[in-house]
Design a protein around this motif. Sequence first.
Motif, PDB file in Angstrom:
ATOM      1  N   VAL A 203      -2.372 -66.938 -14.336  1.00  0.00           N
ATOM      2  CA  VAL A 203      -1.984 -67.828 -15.436  1.00  0.00           C
ATOM      3  C   VAL A 203      -0.733 -68.620 -15.074  1.00  0.00           C
ATOM      4  N   VAL A 204       0.235 -67.950 -14.455  1.00  0.00           N
ATOM      5  CA  VAL A 204       1.466 -68.640 -14.036  1.00  0.00           C
ATOM      6  C   VAL A 204       1.147 -69.721 -13.015  1.00  0.00           C
ATOM      7  N   VAL A 234       0.057 -80.194  -1.111  1.00  0.00           N
ATOM      8  CA  VAL A 234       0.786 -79.234  -0.267  1.00  0.00           C
ATOM      9  C   VAL A 234       1.850 -78.508  -1.087  1.00  0.00           C
ATOM     10  N   LYS A 235       2.571 -79.268  -1.937  1.00  0.00           N
ATOM     11  CA  LYS A 235       3.598 -78.654  -2.780  1.00  0.00           C
ATOM     12  C   LYS A 235       2.977 -77.649  -3.744  1.00  0.00           C
ATOM     13  N   ALA A 242       3.497 -68.754  -3.126  1.00  0.00           N
ATOM     14  CA  ALA A 242       4.693 -67.956  -3.413  1.00  0.00           C
ATOM     15  C   ALA A 242       4.486 -67.067  -4.636  1.00  0.00           C
ATOM     16  N   VAL A 243       3.903 -67.643  -5.703  1.00  0.00           N
ATOM     17  CA  VAL A 243       3.679 -66.863  -6.929  1.00  0.00           C
ATOM     18  C   VAL A 243       2.696 -65.724  -6.672  1.00  0.00           C
ATOM     19  N   PHE A 246       4.233 -62.830  -4.618  1.00  0.00           N
ATOM     20  CA  PHE A 246       5.075 -61.996  -5.472  1.00  0.00           C
ATOM     21  C   PHE A 246       4.222 -61.151  -6.414  1.00  0.00           C
ATOM     22  N   THR A 247       3.183 -61.754  -6.981  1.00  0.00           N
ATOM     23  CA  THR A 247       2.300 -61.042  -7.911  1.00  0.00           C
ATOM     24  C   THR A 247       1.588 -59.882  -7.232  1.00  0.00           C
ATOM     25  N   MET A 248       1.062 -60.122  -6.043  1.00  0.00           N
ATOM     26  CA  MET A 248       0.333 -59.072  -5.335  1.00  0.00           C
ATOM     27  C   MET A 248       1.270 -57.957  -4.887  1.00  0.00           C
ATOM     28  N   THR A 249       2.512 -58.308  -4.588  1.00  0.00           N
ATOM     29  CA  THR A 249       3.482 -57.270  -4.225  1.00  0.00           C
ATOM     30  C   THR A 249       3.731 -56.339  -5.409  1.00  0.00           C
ATOM     31  N   LEU A 250       3.956 -56.909  -6.604  1.00  0.00           N
ATOM     32  CA  LEU A 250       4.152 -56.084  -7.793  1.00  0.00           C
ATOM     33  C   LEU A 250       2.877 -55.316  -8.148  1.00  0.00           C
TER      34      LEU A 250
END
Length: 410
Positions: A203-204, A234-235, A242-243, A246-250
Amino acid sequence: MSTATQKTESPAPPPAKGSSSVGTLLLESVRSNMRQYGMLVALALIIVIFQIWSDDILLRPGNVTSLVQQNGYILILAIGMMIVIIAGHIDLSVGSLVAFIGAAAGAMMIKHDMPWGLAVVLCLLLGAVAGAWQGFWIAYIGIPSFIVTLAGMLAFRGGTQILLDGQSLSPFPDGFEKLSTGFIPEMGPYTQYHNPTMVIGLVVCAAAVWQEWRGRQQRAAYELEVVPLGLFFVKCAAIVAAVMAFTMTLSSWHGAPYGLLVLAGLFVIFSFVMRNTVVGRHVYALGGNQPAAKLSGVRDKRVTFLVFVNMGVLAALAGLVFAARLGSATPSAGLNFELEAIAAAFIGGASASGGVGTVLGAIIGGLVLGVLNNGMSLVGIGTDYQQVIKGLVLLAAVGFDVWNKRKVGS
C-alpha cells in the motif's frame, strides 16, 4: 562598388518547455534539494559502512526492528522540533516534558489504577496545556522562546521529581507497553513473511508512486519542466525497491511494530499539513521573514502559539512511547532528548534562521543519528567517542548549510 550581402546566422530557437536535457533537470533537482539529497546519500553511506564493519549485523531483521523501536520517540520529537525551527524558534523543554508526561502516566496508571486508554488521552491533553502555556508567553507576551523553554525545562524536570518523589514507578499495564514494544498480529495463511506487514508495504509503494505521478501531472498542468518519463520510472522503481526491502526485512522477523505505524501516521499528517494547508505555509512564511509575513496578513501570534501547542502534544506522545518501551516512569527519563531532536532537525535540513526544512528531512536526520548510535554500539565504540562523532556530524551538517547558502547567494 558591389555590395556583398552578409549572411547572418539566425539565433537558435529556444527549447520547448519540458524538453530540457536529463542532465540539466537532474542538476536543478539536486540544487533545489541539496541538503535532503546530501543527507540521503550520507545515510546510505553510514548504513553501508556499519553493515560491513559490524559483520552484517546492522541490517539483520532483529536489529532493524530494534533500531525503529529505539528511535521512535526521538523521531516524533524531531518532527515537532523541525516545525518549531521552521517557525524561527527553539524548544529546550521537550526532554523534561517527556519525563514529566511519563511520570504523570505512571501516577495515573500505577498509583491510581486508571485505565491506560484514558490515561493516554489525559497525558496528551496535559502536553497540549504545557505547550499552550509556553506558547502564550512566547507568542502573546513576546519573551524569546529560548528563555521560555529553558524555564520550562527546569520546571518540568522539577515537576517530574515531585510526581515520582525521586523513585521509579513500574510496571505499566501490558496493553500500554505494547504501544512501543508490540507488533501487528499475524493474519492470513502461513508464509515466510508477515502478511499484514507485506500488505502495508505494498500500500505504501502504491501511495508513493501515485504521489509522484500526481506531482508530475501538477507540474505539467502549470507548464513547468518535468523529468523525462524514463527517469521518472527509474525514480519510482528506486522508491519501491527501498520500501519493499525495508518491508521484507521487518516481515521476516515479527512484522511491523505499533510504534512504526504511529510514526508513519505522523509523517503523513504533518507532511500534508506543511505542504498543502494554509497554516503550514504560514509557518514557513513566519520563519522566513516575520515582518513581511505580518504585512501579508499572517496571524503571527496565533501561528506561533499553535506551533508550541503542537510541540507539547508531540512531546507528550514521545513521553508515552518512551515510558512504554522502558516499562517504568523514571526521574531521569528524557535526558538530552531535546539535543537529539534539535540535532536531527538541523542534520535533516533545517536552517538556523528559520523558514527552511521538511518533515521528511527531520526523519532522515533522526535516522542518521539513530544509525550512528546503533552502528557505533555494535562495533564497540565507547559512548565518549560517540558523543564526539555526533557533534562533528552536526557541525558538518550546519556548516554545509551555511556554505550552500553562500554559494547560492554568490
